[in-house]
Write a protein that holds these residues in place. Structure first.
Motif, PDB file in Angstrom:
ATOM      1  N   THR A 154      11.405  46.612  47.079  1.00 61.19           N
ATOM      2  CA  THR A 154      12.437  46.699  47.207  1.00 61.19           C
ATOM      3  C   THR A 154      12.814  47.165  48.204  1.00 61.19           C
ATOM      4  OG1 THR A 154      12.618  45.275  45.764  1.00 61.19           O
ATOM      5  CG2 THR A 154      14.847  45.302  46.463  1.00 61.19           C
ATOM      6  N   LYS A 155      12.904  48.132  47.662  1.00 57.74           N
ATOM      7  CA  LYS A 155      13.818  49.381  49.143  1.00 57.74           C
ATOM      8  C   LYS A 155      12.538  49.483  50.774  1.00 57.74           C
ATOM      9  CE  LYS A 155      15.238  52.457  45.513  1.00 57.74           C
ATOM     10  NZ  LYS A 155      14.563  53.694  45.084  1.00 57.74           N
ATOM     11  N   GLN A 156      11.552  48.842  50.596  1.00 59.70           N
ATOM     12  CA  GLN A 156      11.209  49.305  51.852  1.00 59.70           C
ATOM     13  C   GLN A 156      11.669  48.140  52.648  1.00 59.70           C
ATOM     14  OE1 GLN A 156       6.432  49.280  50.512  1.00 59.70           O
ATOM     15  NE2 GLN A 156       6.967  51.650  49.933  1.00 59.70           N
ATOM     16  N   ASP A 157      12.102  46.752  51.851  1.00 61.74           N
ATOM     17  CA  ASP A 157      11.761  45.388  52.816  1.00 61.74           C
ATOM     18  C   ASP A 157      12.927  45.502  53.736  1.00 61.74           C
ATOM     19  OD1 ASP A 157      12.508  42.309  52.998  1.00 61.74           O
ATOM     20  OD2 ASP A 157      11.143  42.163  51.551  1.00 61.74           O
ATOM     21  N   PRO A 158      13.110  44.535  54.922  1.00 58.46           N
ATOM     22  CA  PRO A 158      14.137  45.017  55.715  1.00 58.46           C
ATOM     23  C   PRO A 158      14.943  44.084  56.041  1.00 58.46           C
ATOM     24  CG  PRO A 158      12.032  43.998  57.553  1.00 58.46           C
ATOM     25  CD  PRO A 158      11.573  44.903  55.384  1.00 58.46           C
ATOM     26  N   ASN A 159      14.623  42.848  55.198  1.00 58.91           N
ATOM     27  CA  ASN A 159      15.118  41.650  54.316  1.00 58.91           C
ATOM     28  C   ASN A 159      15.995  41.504  53.697  1.00 58.91           C
ATOM     29  OD1 ASN A 159      14.458  40.814  57.222  1.00 58.91           O
ATOM     30  ND2 ASN A 159      12.937  38.924  56.134  1.00 58.91           N
ATOM     31  N   ILE A 160      15.774  42.756  52.784  1.00 63.77           N
ATOM     32  CA  ILE A 160      16.843  43.355  51.271  1.00 63.77           C
ATOM     33  C   ILE A 160      17.144  44.233  51.435  1.00 63.77           C
ATOM     34  CG2 ILE A 160      16.525  44.021  49.600  1.00 63.77           C
ATOM     35  CD1 ILE A 160      14.325  42.430  49.098  1.00 63.77           C
ATOM     36  N   GLU A 161      19.323  44.426  51.585  1.00 58.25           N
ATOM     37  CA  GLU A 161      19.784  45.067  51.583  1.00 58.25           C
ATOM     38  C   GLU A 161      20.853  45.106  49.863  1.00 58.25           C
ATOM     39  OE1 GLU A 161      24.651  46.045  53.452  1.00 58.25           O
ATOM     40  OE2 GLU A 161      23.096  44.058  54.091  1.00 58.25           O
ATOM     41  N   LEU A 162      20.343  46.840  49.923  1.00 62.64           N
ATOM     42  CA  LEU A 162      20.918  46.884  48.218  1.00 62.64           C
ATOM     43  C   LEU A 162      22.174  47.780  48.511  1.00 62.64           C
ATOM     44  CD1 LEU A 162      17.651  48.654  47.279  1.00 62.64           C
ATOM     45  CD2 LEU A 162      18.052  47.008  46.716  1.00 62.64           C
ATOM     46  N   TRP A 163      23.018  47.132  47.245  1.00 62.82           N
ATOM     47  CA  TRP A 163      24.097  47.605  46.936  1.00 62.82           C
ATOM     48  C   TRP A 163      24.592  47.870  45.187  1.00 62.82           C
ATOM     49  CZ3 TRP A 163      28.636  44.103  49.448  1.00 62.82           C
ATOM     50  CH2 TRP A 163      28.922  43.950  50.311  1.00 62.82           C
TER      51      TRP A 163
END
Length: 295
Positions: A154-163
């Motif tokens: 998830t952390k490596q995925d450019p399409n996922i922004e973590l909040w």
């Protein structure tokens, strides 16, 4: 009656953030959903603590799927229906037993490292299972390993922004349709996150009970959010619990893996007497739902 929204707000005055998909929750459901959705969509993933804070992380025993040539989806379905004591949705069980192996393969492709024995995936038994079909990782740290691999992906995925450290107060609805979520940031500021799809993967409610093996974050707020938004809440009697836990005065309860019983552990009462023969023919491997007098 309960209020539609927990707080007063003016949607027109709130800061707005736009995305394709909101995923609320950072357990295996939220992480896996975010990874899949990110293949074609922009995703904002919201968790009230961090990616490592979820029930999944504390899951020990393993994950069930038909892997062995000696097993079959039919056996798995039969075991699940029996364990369900007549309460299973058989269509859902059919999906589970047939799609489960592909789900496990997806986890392996993402980077989950299940235990290997003699060059093959190591399999064990747990309560209600007639065949060895439980995959585990690092012995009894299966959940932690799944969270590790999915979190890294998830952390490596450019399409996922973590909040991280964000709290979803309510879902915003209009004309019976969910438009997004009202979110509180760590500094207390509130923002309207607008999306085409909002997916609740917010976990259970174990902390509603005096004794639980669930982590502190399992407070059931996702269920309450859905209820206030008008969702139909079903099957709330099936709150996740674990039938074997260590009780030590002054210390939090923590679960003793079902795999321990799967490998031959015996349950005894305070007098040292074995007692499961009074409740179920499968003894220590009885499904919890079939033993209400005990669990």
């Amino acid at each position: 009656m309960f209020p539609r929204y927990l707080v007063d707000f003016d949607l027109q005055r709130l800061p707005r953030v736009r995305t394709d998909v909101i995923v609320i929750g950072a357990g295996i459901a939220g992480l896996f959903t975010a990874v899949k959705a990110s293949e074609t969509k922009k995703v904002i993933m919201i968790t009230k603590k961090s990616l490592l804070d979820s029930n999944t992380r504390y899951s020990q025993g393993g994950i069930a799927a038909v892997i062995s040539d000696e097993d079959s989806p039919e056996y798995h379905m039969q075991d699940t229906v029996v364990a369900g004591a007549g309460l299973c949705d058989e269509q859902a069980v059919n999906v589970l037993v047939h799609e489960g192996p592909d789900g496990v393969k997806d986890l392996i492709r993402i980077g989950t490292q299940f235990d290997i024995e003699n060059g093959e995936l190591a399999l064990t038994k747990e309560g209600a299972h007639s065949h060895r079909r439980i995959l585990h990782a690092h012995g009894d740290a299966t959940g932690a390993e799944i969270v590790r691999s999915l979190s890294e992906r998830t952390k490596q995925d450019p399409n996922i922004e973590l909040w991280d450290d964000h709290y979803v107060i309510d879902l915003i609805t209009q004309d019976g349709e969910c438009r997004g979520a009202l979110v509180q940031k760590p500094d207390g500021q509130r923002v309207f996150v607008e999306a085409d799809a909002t997916i609740l993967c917010s976990g259970g409610a174990g902390q509603l009970y005096r004794y639980t093996t669930n982590p502190d974050i399992a407070t059931g707020d996702g269920i309450a959010i859905a209820l206030r938004a008008g969702a139909e809440i079903r099957d709330v009697e099936f709150i996740q619990f674990h039938p074997t836990a260590l009780c030590y005065p002054g210390a939090p309860r923590f679960l003793i893996s079902e795999a321990v019983r799967g490998e031959g552990a015996i349950l005894r009462n305070i007098k040292g007497e074995r007692f499961m023969d009074k409740y179920h023919p499968r003894l220590e491997l009885a499904p919890a739902m079939s033993s209400p007098a005990l669990f």
